[in-house]
Design an enzyme around this catalytic site. Structure first.
Site, PDB file in Angstrom:
ATOM      1  CB  SER A 146      -8.081   3.737   2.900  1.00  0.00           C
ATOM      2  OG  SER A 146      -7.260   3.117   3.851  1.00  0.00           O
ATOM      3  CE  LYS A 157      -3.860   2.048   2.648  1.00  0.00           C
ATOM      4  NZ  LYS A 157      -4.753   1.876   3.820  1.00  0.00           N
ATOM      5  CB  SER A 174      -8.363   0.917   5.726  1.00  0.00           C
ATOM      6  OG  SER A 174      -9.082   2.107   5.566  1.00  0.00           O
TER       7      SER A 174
HETATM    8  N1  GLN Z   1     -13.252   4.440   6.375  1.00  0.00           N
HETATM    9  C1  GLN Z   1     -12.572   4.882   7.546  1.00  0.00           C
HETATM   10  C2  GLN Z   1     -12.134   6.317   7.373  1.00  0.00           C
HETATM   11  O1  GLN Z   1     -12.475   6.869   6.384  1.00  0.00           O
HETATM   12  C3  GLN Z   1     -11.401   3.991   7.863  1.00  0.00           C
HETATM   13  C4  GLN Z   1     -10.180   4.306   7.098  1.00  0.00           C
HETATM   14  C5  GLN Z   1      -8.993   3.474   7.521  1.00  0.00           C
HETATM   15  O2  GLN Z   1      -9.128   2.472   8.212  1.00  0.00           O
HETATM   16  N2  GLN Z   1      -7.809   3.927   7.127  1.00  0.00           N
HETATM   17  O3  GLN Z   1     -11.497   6.885   8.181  1.00  0.00           O
END
Ligand code: GLN
Length: 502
Positions: free
Chosen positions: A156, A81, A180
């Site tokens: 994400s 990532k 994410s």
């Molecule tokens: N969807 C969540 C956010 O927008 C989690 C994102 C994540 O785990 N990096 O913060």
């Protein structure tokens, strides 16, 4: 080559074929690079390093030819990532503000996977600074769900999920702050685990919300997740929140029978907590049905289902969306045009340079979070929002401890819905509030710092994948992996692949 193509091999199978001399790292890497190029329209990668990958692969083959003792991942192509900094490849966090940035060092997780012999083929798309759940917040391009390319892959870690589910690589790293790893894994039908907070070093992982961020593996099977997590875990003196916790042998743990288990009932004695708050309204019928079938499967394997309650589940949304932006507003203050990446071309003075750089460099969701974060931390609102959220965070963690008095793992859906269509205007018209609400089942474990996993559990609406979430107590990743592995020995959901991508 047998009937199975190289891209069908799991990490474990690739390792076996390499060890048996049936394939080489260069073959595996060439094959992966060709498949990545053929499926570039899926948008999984932000950067592919074909040349560097082939050099690493040749070195792996040379190590093997020299008869060196090699680990199970040696010579296998994977990808990271783009939140993990890498010395040899650009790192952007999918943000314009870091366009062209190259780190002087590797993140600890990257360094550990390199030391395990893996070949890095490139950096994966994600939401900008890991903020989002659809990969629509990437400043570069969309990532598309291989099961239906007009739909989101989740986020994400969307690029990681696409790369693994489309079998471009067999394994990838992800990060999970509020879901994410688990949510994109669920929406693309792959397996992913967010370890206990502190299990993997955050050194070199670009910080979003430091008290929540954790690295973890994404792959097709629990076995492959165990292989990757084994290599990624461990104390790191460069991360003050990395835990001095012994790392168990996750891989052999998969096959270590539970006390009292039988061949037909490998999960005998396992108490699976079913929180009623995870099965209420708002969960799509197809998701609910697949999740219930998965629970029945666990029962068939010998587990006992126990009713538990996580009464503050709903509160995890406001609590997370105060704490995470608060920490983000502080972490992102370092992107000011002075030390890293983008700097505005024209400005009148220093304050103007900061302002223009940040206005140009950050996307709308990142700006929204910085503003919310600055607001909830500001004098006059701190007690009402941030402090209150911290108190509730503790209560959410306590609720889990009450539940774990009665069970060994907690099970439920990962996401209330299957993958939705990409929003209008190339994803830009998504509704932020609706996005936040869809995080309801992944946020609680994140706030508590507990390990959570997504395991392919069938298909719901529109024939799209559904993930079963398993949550464990602190440091119980082994229990999650063992449970998921037993489930995968009895089901084939994790082996299903999108029809268009044979
Ligand atoms: N969807 C969540 C956010 O927008 C989690 C994102 C994540 O785990 N990096 O913060």
């Amino acid at each position: 080559m047998s009937a199975q193509s190289l891209h069908d091999l799991t990490l474990a199978q690739s390792g076996q074929q390499l060890a048996a001399g049936q394939t080489t790292s260069v073959d595996l890497t060439r094959h992966a690079l060709a498949r990545i190029a053929a499926h570039s329209a899926l948008g999984a990668f932000l950067h592919v390093d074909a040349e560097g990958a082939l050099v690493q692969a040749a070195a792996a083959d040379a190590r093997r030819a020299a008869g060196q003792a090699l680990g199970p991942l040696d010579g296998i192509p994977i990808a990271h990532k783009d939140i993990f900094v890498t010395r040899d490849l650009p790192t952007t966090a999918a943000s314009k503000i870091l366009q062209g940035y190259v780190s002087p060092f590797d993140a600890t997780v990257v360094a550990k996977l390199k030391a395990a012999g893996t070949v890095t083929v490139g950096k994966l798309n994600c939401d900008e600074f890991a903020m989002g759940g659809a990969n629509e917040n990437s400043a570069y391009h969309l990532a598309r769900n291989p099961w239906a390319t007009d739909r989101i892959p989740g986020g994400s870690s969307g690029g990681s999920a696409v790369a693994v589910s489309a079998r471009l690589v067999a394994g990838a790293t992800g990060t999970d702050t509020g879901g994410s790893i688990r949510q994109p894994a669920a929406l693309t039908g792959i397996t992913g685990i967010k370890p206990t907070y502190g299990r993997c070093s955050r050194y070199g992982m670009i910080a979003f919300a430091s008290s929540l961020d954790q690295a973890g593996p994404m792959a097709r099977t629990a076995e492959d997740c165990a292989l990757l997590l084994q290599a990624m875990s461990g104390f790191d003196e460069r991360d003050a929140t990395s835990a001095q916790q012994a790392v168990p042998d996750f891989v052999s743990g998969l096959r270590t029978p539970r006390a009292g288990a039988t061949a037909e009932q490998p999960l005998k004695g396992l108490r699976v907590g079913v929180p009623k708050e995870f099965f209420g309204e708002g969960v799509a019928a197809g998701v609910l049905e697949a999740t219930k079938q998965a629970l029945a499967q666990l029962q068939k394997l010998g587990a006992t289902l126990v009713d538990v309650s996580l009464p503050r589940t709903e509160l995890s949304i406001p609590v997370y969306y105060i704490i995470a932006p608060a920490e983000a507003s502080s972490n992102l203050s370092r992107f000011d045009g002075v030390k890293f990446g983008h700097r505005a071309k024209q400005y009148t003075d220093l304050a103007d340079m900061y302002r223009k750089t940040r206005a140009e460099g950050f996307g709308p969701e990142v700006k929204r979070r910085i503003m919310i974060g600055a607001y909830v931390l500001s004098h006059g609102y701190y007690d009402a929002y941030y402090l209150q959220a911290q108190k509730l965070r503790r209560m959410i963690a306590d609720d889990f401890q009450s539940a774990f008095q009665h069970c060994d793992v907690i099970a439920g859906p990962v996401s209330p819905n299957v993958a939705r269509p990409i929003a209008a205007d190339g994803g830009r018209q998504a509704d932020p509030l609706a996005e936040y609400l869809a995080d309801i089942f992944t946020l609680p474990a994140s706030l508590a710092g507990l390990p959570g996993m997504s395991v392919p559990a069938g298909f719901g609406e529109h024939g799209l994948p559904v993930g079963l979430q398993l949550i464990g107590n602190y440091w119980q990743e082994g229990t999650l992996l063992h449970t998921a592995h037993a489930f995968q020995q009895a089901t084939d959901w994790h082996q299903r692949v999108p029809a268009s991508l044979a």
